[in-house]
Scaffold this active site. Structure first.
Site, mmCIF file in Angstrom:
data_model
loop_
_atom_site.group_PDB
_atom_site.id
_atom_site.type_symbol
_atom_site.label_atom_id
_atom_site.label_comp_id
_atom_site.label_asym_id
_atom_site.label_seq_id
_atom_site.Cartn_x
_atom_site.Cartn_y
_atom_site.Cartn_z
ATOM 1 N N TRP A 1 0.862 -1.190 0.000
ATOM 2 C CA TRP A 1 0.000 0.000 0.000
ATOM 3 C C TRP A 1 0.894 1.234 0.000
ATOM 4 O O TRP A 1 1.844 1.331 0.776
ATOM 5 C CB TRP A 1 -0.867 -0.041 1.251
ATOM 6 C CG TRP A 1 -1.797 1.106 1.441
ATOM 7 C CD1 TRP A 1 -2.634 1.652 0.501
ATOM 8 C CD2 TRP A 1 -1.999 1.846 2.644
ATOM 9 N NE1 TRP A 1 -3.359 2.672 1.071
ATOM 10 C CE2 TRP A 1 -2.998 2.814 2.388
ATOM 11 C CE3 TRP A 1 -1.453 1.779 3.929
ATOM 12 C CZ2 TRP A 1 -3.443 3.707 3.365
ATOM 13 C CZ3 TRP A 1 -1.909 2.667 4.897
ATOM 14 C CH2 TRP A 1 -2.895 3.623 4.603
ATOM 15 N N ASP B 1 -0.607 -5.723 9.370
ATOM 16 C CA ASP B 1 -1.580 -4.704 8.991
ATOM 17 C C ASP B 1 -2.857 -5.459 8.608
ATOM 18 O O ASP B 1 -2.875 -6.176 7.607
ATOM 19 C CB ASP B 1 -1.052 -3.880 7.808
ATOM 20 C CG ASP B 1 -1.987 -2.724 7.457
ATOM 21 O OD1 ASP B 1 -1.631 -1.921 6.561
ATOM 22 O OD2 ASP B 1 -3.083 -2.604 8.053
ATOM 23 N N LYS C 1 -13.167 -0.841 5.929
ATOM 24 C CA LYS C 1 -13.824 -1.658 4.900
ATOM 25 C C LYS C 1 -14.822 -2.631 5.501
ATOM 26 O O LYS C 1 -15.936 -2.756 5.001
ATOM 27 C CB LYS C 1 -12.781 -2.462 4.101
ATOM 28 C CG LYS C 1 -12.004 -1.651 3.094
ATOM 29 C CD LYS C 1 -10.986 -0.778 3.752
ATOM 30 C CE LYS C 1 -9.953 -0.229 2.818
ATOM 31 N NZ LYS C 1 -8.924 0.524 3.587
#
Lengths: 426, 418
Positions: free
Chosen positions: B146, B227, B263
């Site tokens: 990311w 993560d 999300k």
């Protein structure tokens, strides 16, 4: 570090059976010391733990009504009703809510500010006052690496943490005059004059925390003038606009004076107190630039700093602020409610001072009503504060700071009596 | 002092302090959205979007979130500051979700949890902690990863280097390379791992590969740093998506885990997440937590309430929790469906015999298509399909109706463009 059998046995008793590999696992964190407790939060903890029915919490930095209860403003409840279910929760832009920023700038710079019209202000939504100050400190570090920050003595303790963690060197300037419980104006002006040209100063726009001591309008003009002479940069932390005098325009006077004088300022705004949005973390950071192009560039860099810290700011508080300030009727209601809060505090200041005078205190308590905002620097010593706590179950920070928000018609007499008891032999 | 009149702007001679402040580079992903908006073609498709879309390609708030908010409105709770470490009920819920409520490490009080500003904020707190207490250590991040990971470690002044991850030849995991690079790193490095649904590739290690990774990390005395941005959103199962983290914790290792509810609960804008540090003993967790608080205080003082209350309300009520799990399964299910349809379309239409099964083996919101830069450009220029130049598409922005069109575009770009 191999663990002795004894140590392992102790660990086993304390933590239950060791997981298979744990006994060969020394902790990575052996060198991580326990941090000291936050002094202010410690006060509330001690208060909560106290069983006495007489206990009073005047350490709290949040508004309380006359029953000592936290308050959610009517305008906030209404705004929440309106926004519930009406919007999706997609990420805000990195700079935050456009509407919230617009309204915040109008509040701080004036509805008809030419700087807003000319788009000269770089502004981003921030995580309340703390977040706004931190963004600015990081911006200072990155783009003005030779600069330092002058911080008043005393100030909100977290100011020191913020600029320290941003790695910007700190200096202090004289502010509070203990003998008069007022402003050390001469000392302040001296420090301004003696600071190297082009220094950065942190100024509390109104309702100085923790002293409640603000410069007068005339004094602000002199400060502004001297800033011009020395080409200093004024960074305003405005955490109490509207909450201090009851009138947001009046509370922004210092900022307006500096703007009139042609300063390019930075400003941290918080809606924690004046809109009671404490936990929502709603605020704004703005920097007045030369022109629109520069404002766009500066804003883009503020966003770059925010991105690896939290990506984009939280929505809910921003929705509340923009709903209230963007609707004339709700804004009117807000103005009424913020004046109500300020008036109650001003009323309590008067009541406390008068009670102390009636008790025949040998000391002067003028400063209680001279000072403004949530806090009163009482002038009491740490030892006197300890007595207040131990003998009277009154909780406040040991610097003698009283949160007037915690004073009510129900406890003001008790408080006055206690203060009188511990100070009458002064 | 002679002249105490106001000094007007015309007389002020200050050089601008901010002259040296350049315009920051445009955000690459934002650029994709903007170009998409400007495109007038009816055929256009936005596969750059990093947020879930319904089958109608609309953003959506989960029903259970609306319920929770309604409940919160009715309760009319106050807005007092949270403690620096955040909302206690949220912290408990989030650690339970991550590790399993009956996990021994939770029972033993070995987990330091701080509510923080979604995944980004959690990673940043951890990075700041690493910089302060492990100033000589390096973080190893996957290639690719990311985009904001690098920014976070850069701004926190933590050095990083990359380990091999994506293999363009197989459009899969370069596991040998990954192991070799982790093994070669100096002892005591922090290894940043995506718990599930790797962003941007969608390629996750298998359970066996996770075991091997744990072996190597343990052997090299590295610190695993997860993560976890898609728990529940990847496979549809909260427990399954947390299995990589739980595997490492079960070995007795100390572990950092950053979580996000952007999300899986659709709470993007409320910035709700947590940093967890699983420690060797409760008093260690205590000390670590106190220092994380010390880092958080000068960043934002205390975290925002709203998202935390939503999570706590949803997780704390069995009915709502059940509904959440259903909605999450639906989201994950929709993504799996479009993956299947896309794969079927590609396989049907492509005569070359190329193996497109990586579309099915990849997981989560994103997929690396294996398209290179000119090919990705072709997707946009010729087909009005917007994606990032690394060949990443967001399945969240795709629906069944568009799969055939997308397949045509991918086949064309892959075979006819170099």
């Amino acid at each position: 570090m191999a663990m002795s059998r004894a140590a392992a046995a102790v660990r086993q008793r304390r933590c239950g059976p060791l997981l298979p590999a744990a006994r060969s696992m020394a902790s990575w964190f052996g060198h991580v010391e326990r941090a000291a407790k936050d002094p202010i939060l410690g006060v509330t903890e001690a208060f909560l733990a106290d069983p006495s029915p007489d206990k009073v919490n005047v350490g709290v930095g949040a508004y309380r009504d006359d029953d000592g209860k936290p308050v959610v403003l009517e305008c906030v409840r209404e705004a929440e009703r309106r926004v519930a279910g009406s919007t999706n929760m997609e990420y805000l832009p990195m700079g935050g809510s456009v509407k919230m920023i617009e309204e915040s700038l109008k509040l701080a710079y004036g509805e008809d500010s030419e700087f807003i019209k000319d788009k000269r202000i770089a502004a981003v939504q921030a995580l309340s006052g703390t977040g706004a100050c931190r963004l600015f400190a990081d911006f200072q570090k990155r783009f003005l690496p030779d600069s330092q920050i002058y911080i008043p003595t005393p100030t909100w303790s977290n100011h020191h943490n913020i600029w320290r963690d941003a790695q910007v060197p700190q200096r202090t300037f004289a502010y509070y005059h203990p003998e008069s419980r007022g402003l050390d104006f001469a000392g302040l002006m001296d420090d301004i004059k003696n600071a190297p040209e082009g220094s950065f100063f942190l100024l509390h726009a109104c309702a100085h925390n923790p002293t409640g001591v603000d410069p007068s309008e005339e004094q602000w003009r002199e400060i502004s003038h001297q800033f011009k002479v020395k080409n200093h940069f004024p960074f305003f932390d405005m955490a109490y606009q509207g909450f201090a005098s009851g009138d947001p325009e009046r509370d922004a006077k210092a900022i307006r004076i500096f703007l009139e004088d042609g300063h390019q300022i930075g400003c941290a705004q918080s809606y924690a107190k004046n809109m009671g949005l404490y936990g929502q973390r709603a605020g704004c950071l703005s920097i007045l630039c030369d022109d629109e192009i520069q404002a766009v560039a500066v804003k883009s860099q503020l966003q770059q700093i925010a991105r690896p810290m939290y990506s984009n700011p939280p929505l809910h508080g921003a929705l509340i602020v923009s709903t209230i300030l963007g609707d004339p009727a709700l804004k009117s209601l807000w103005l009424k409610e913020v004046k109500g809060m300020a008036d109650r505090i001003i009323g309590m200041r008067k009541a406390l001072k008068e009670s102390l005078e009636k008790l025949g205190s040998p000391l002067s308590w003028e400063h209680i009503t001279n000072q403004i905002g949530m806090f009163c620097y009482s002038g009491m010593t740490p030892e006197q504060v300890d007595r207040l706590t131990n003998e009277f179950h009154i909780y406040m920070t040991r610097n003698g700071r009283i949160s007037m928000a915690g004073v009510t018609t129900g406890n003001v007499a008790y408080l006055a009596n206690a203060i009188h008891e511990v100070t009458k032999t002064n | 002092m002679q002249n105490t009149g106001h000094i007007t702007m015309a007389l002020a001679v200050d050089a601008s302090r901010f002259e040296g402040v350049p315009m920051a580079p445009p955000d690459p992903i934002l650029g994709v959205s903007e170009a998409f908006k400007a495109d007038t073609s009816d055929l256009k498709l936005n596969l750059g979007v990093g947020a879930y879309r319904t089958e109608e390609l609309q953003p959506a708030v989960l029903n259970v979130v609306k319920k929770a908010e309604k409940l919160m409105l009715e309760k009319g709770e106050n807005k007092e500051y949270l403690p620096i470490e955040g909302f206690a009920a949220f912290n408990k819920a989030t650690a339970d979700l991550l590790l399993g409520a009956d996990n021994p490490v939770i029972k033993q009080g070995r987990v330091a949890t701080l509510q923080s500003l979604s995944g980004t904020g959690s990673l940043r707190l951890a990075a700041a902690f690493i910089q302060r207490y492990f100033p000589d250590a390096k973080v190893l991040i996957s290639s690719p990863t990311w985009g904001n990971h690098k920014n976070i470690f850069n701004d926190a002044r933590v050095p990083w280097s990359e380990y091999r991850y994506y293999d363009p030849k197989t459009v899969g995991l370069d596991f040998e390379g990954m192991i070799a690079d982790i093994q070669a790193a100096p002892e005591g490095s922090f290894v940043l791992l995506h718990g599930c649904a790797h962003n941007p590739t969608g390629i996750d290690p298998t359970p066996e590969q996770w075991e091997k990774l744990a072996d190597v990390i343990e052997e090299k005395k590295h610190m695993p740093f997860f993560d976890v941005a898609y728990q529940g959103f990847a496979s549809g199962s909260l427990d399954e998506d947390a299995s990589s983290v739980r595997l490492f914790v079960k070995r007795g290792l100390e572990v950092f885990v950053a979580q996000s509810y952007s999300k899986n609960l659709g709470l993007y804008a409320e910035r709700i997440g947590a940093i967890n540090v699983i420690c060797s003993a409760p008093e260690v967790a205590d000390r670590v937590k106190s220092q994380l608080k010390r880092l958080a205080r000068p960043m934002y003082s205390n975290p925002p309430i709203h998202g935390a209350k939503i999570v706590a309300n949803v997780v704390g009520d069995p009915t709502m929790f059940g509904e959440w799990k259903e909605e999450m399964e639906q989201m994950a299910g929709r993504i799996k469906n479009v993956r299947q349809k896309l794969y079927d379309s590609l396989t049907e239409k492509d005569q070359s015999g190329k193996d497109w099964s990586f579309i099915l083996s990849q997981i989560g919101m994103f997929s690396f298509t294996g398209l290179n830069r000119p090919q990705s450009d072709n997707m946009t220029d010729k087909w009005h399909i917007y994606m990032t130049k690394d060949g990443r598409i967001s399945l969240a922005g795709l629906n069944l109706a568009k799969c055939e069109y997308l397949a045509d575009a991918i086949i064309d770009s892959f075979h006819n463009v170099n």
